[in-house]
Scaffold this motif. Structure first.
Motif, mmCIF file in Angstrom:
data_model
loop_
_atom_site.group_PDB
_atom_site.id
_atom_site.type_symbol
_atom_site.label_atom_id
_atom_site.label_comp_id
_atom_site.label_asym_id
_atom_site.label_seq_id
_atom_site.Cartn_x
_atom_site.Cartn_y
_atom_site.Cartn_z
ATOM 1 N N LEU A 70 0.948 -1.312 0.123
ATOM 2 C CA LEU A 70 -0.039 0.152 0.050
ATOM 3 C C LEU A 70 0.842 1.231 0.037
ATOM 4 O O LEU A 70 0.319 2.340 -0.275
ATOM 5 N N PHE A 71 2.163 1.234 0.290
ATOM 6 C CA PHE A 71 3.046 2.477 0.519
ATOM 7 C C PHE A 71 3.482 2.664 -0.962
ATOM 8 O O PHE A 71 3.738 2.049 -1.734
ATOM 9 N N THR A 72 3.357 4.286 -1.033
ATOM 10 C CA THR A 72 4.033 4.871 -2.168
ATOM 11 C C THR A 72 4.653 6.241 -1.748
ATOM 12 O O THR A 72 4.465 6.572 -0.626
ATOM 13 N N LEU A 73 5.468 6.738 -2.564
ATOM 14 C CA LEU A 73 6.172 8.014 -2.238
ATOM 15 C C LEU A 73 5.218 9.026 -1.839
ATOM 16 O O LEU A 73 5.475 10.061 -1.004
ATOM 17 N N ASN A 74 4.309 9.125 -2.783
ATOM 18 C CA ASN A 74 3.294 9.959 -2.619
ATOM 19 C C ASN A 74 2.657 10.176 -0.686
ATOM 20 O O ASN A 74 2.222 11.271 -0.502
ATOM 21 N N LEU A 76 4.205 9.053 1.643
ATOM 22 C CA LEU A 76 5.162 9.878 2.597
ATOM 23 C C LEU A 76 5.042 11.114 2.586
ATOM 24 O O LEU A 76 5.092 12.089 3.453
ATOM 25 N N VAL A 77 4.916 11.705 1.213
ATOM 26 C CA VAL A 77 5.368 13.186 1.036
ATOM 27 C C VAL A 77 4.015 13.691 1.812
ATOM 28 O O VAL A 77 4.046 14.944 2.178
ATOM 29 N N THR A 82 1.479 16.375 8.858
ATOM 30 C CA THR A 82 1.358 15.981 10.059
ATOM 31 C C THR A 82 2.454 15.706 10.957
ATOM 32 O O THR A 82 2.450 15.340 12.172
ATOM 33 N N LEU A 83 3.768 16.215 10.287
ATOM 34 C CA LEU A 83 4.906 15.836 11.331
ATOM 35 C C LEU A 83 4.809 16.928 12.496
ATOM 36 O O LEU A 83 5.207 16.028 13.746
ATOM 37 N N GLN A 314 -1.087 5.046 7.204
ATOM 38 C CA GLN A 314 -0.838 6.108 7.938
ATOM 39 C C GLN A 314 -0.683 5.582 9.451
ATOM 40 O O GLN A 314 0.208 6.248 10.213
ATOM 41 N N VAL A 315 -1.172 4.658 9.688
ATOM 42 C CA VAL A 315 -1.268 3.887 11.369
ATOM 43 C C VAL A 315 0.442 3.535 11.299
ATOM 44 O O VAL A 315 0.773 3.736 12.281
ATOM 45 N N THR A 316 1.058 3.098 10.459
ATOM 46 C CA THR A 316 2.504 2.471 10.382
ATOM 47 C C THR A 316 3.311 3.905 10.468
ATOM 48 O O THR A 316 4.302 3.655 11.495
ATOM 49 N N ILE A 317 3.081 4.776 9.811
ATOM 50 C CA ILE A 317 3.858 6.174 9.918
ATOM 51 C C ILE A 317 3.770 6.754 11.166
ATOM 52 O O ILE A 317 4.843 7.108 11.917
#
Length: 340
Positions: A70-74, A76-77, A82-83, A314-317
């Motif tokens: 499910l992960f993509t660079l988009n 993460l960007v 939310t950082l 999102q949960v993983t991040i």
């Protein structure tokens, strides 16, 4: 034969638990059924039960691969917005945990360093290892607190989320790509030594997640994870968690036992309130917000998010950010002389 029998017992008990949870229409029967089936059997009957860490690691590889797809660079960007919130969230949770630790020190008469290490919601195995390396920390108390928290988080959160009525149905679609999925899992296993070399937290989980991200950068099409494989992962991890609470760990002083249960419930309440606020702030579903803030392990929350069809990436991040915050900021602070 004697070595296989305790493992076979766990498999049988776990499957019976799954069947009972399915009959009762409980959420996540493959994980919660196996967890509570094994847990109750271990506490009630004195029969040999064993679950190799390798079985848990197989489950982690499957879940990590599923989330990595499910992960993509988009994605993460897009998380850059939310950082600041994640940083403030972890600072606030840490302050709450330090306050909770101070109360535990007074009420349960636990050394402050032990109380803090027991209260910080990090990874179970990593914090227990940290406790073992410190001369002034009671490892038995730290282990009990984190095991109880894992049991409460994994056991109650799927039920809480299902009661809100806001989560998507816990239904995982079957696919016809079992061989493709198994190939990806084996590829993650092949890259595992690199993840260990990089000292990734929970390498059996994060290595396939990062592998999935790399494959997406090269525009590789990844088929959805088959439901049967995810059921196997839930059973493997559920049985492992169910065996964590040994009868011997309940021989601690009563105030310590009450403190462990109370702190777990309190953290669940605090993160529940934060999750409700995140629903309003970021327009996300409650399942995703609660699993993102819950005081569980990154791997366990990722598994529940996958099963409940929440936003597992999102949960993983969120969970990864908290784990890094604890390892980079909190654990070094605990080595200060003030906590000795």
């Amino acid at each position: 034969m004697r070595a296989i029998l305790p493992i076979a017992t766990v498999v049988i008990v776990a499957i019976v638990g799954v069947g009972i949870f399915q009959l009762l229409s409980f959420p996540m029967p493959w994980m919660l059924g196996s967890l509570f089936g094994v847990l109750l059997t271990q506490l009630i009957w004195k029969i040999p039960m064993k679950w190799p860490v390798m079985m848990r690691n197989i489950g982690l590889l499957i879940v990590g691969t599923a989330i990595g797809q499910l992960f993509t660079l988009n994605i993460l960007v897009s998380m850059k917005d939310t950082l600041l919130f994640m940083l403030m969230l972890n600072i606030s949770l840490s302050v709450c945990c330090f306050g909770l630790a101070y109360l535990l020190k007074i009420w349960a008469k636990i050394p402050f360093a032990t109380a803090i290490t027991a209260s910080i919601p990090g990874g179970l195995s990593q914090l227990v290892i940290f406790a073992e390396e410190q001369e002034n920390i009671n490892v038995a108390i730290v282990t009990f607190f984190h095991v109880i928290r894992v049991l409460f988080v994994v056991g109650l959160i799927p039920i809480i989320v299902s009661l809100t009525g806001e989560a998507p149905e816990s239904v995982i679609q079957s696919s016809n790509n079992v061989l493709h999925n198994i190939g990806l899992i084996l590829l993650g296993l092949l890259f595992l030594p690199i993840g260990k070399k990089l000292r990734l937290p929970v390498p059996h989980f994060l290595t396939p997640v990062l592998m999935g991200l790399l494959l997406s950068l090269f525009k590789v099409d990844l088929a959805p994870m088959d439901s049967h494989l995810l059921h196997i992962a839930q059973l493997c991890i559920g049985a492992y968690i169910g065996l964590l609470l040994h009868p011997k760990s309940l021989r601690l002083p009563v105030r310590v036992l009450i403190g462990g249960i109370s702190s777990a419930i309190l953290l669940l309440i605090i993160t529940f309130i934060i999750a409700e606020g995140m629903v309003l702030l970021f327009d996300m579903d409650f399942a995703t917000s609660y699993l993102s803030t819950a005081p569980g392990g990154m791997d366990q929350m990722g598994l529940i998010a996958t099963a409940l069809q929440a936003d597992a990436t999102q949960v993983t991040i969120f969970q990864l950010f908290r784990m890094l915050f604890i390892y980079i900021v909190i654990l070094p602070v605990l080595k200060w002389k003030i906590f000795k």
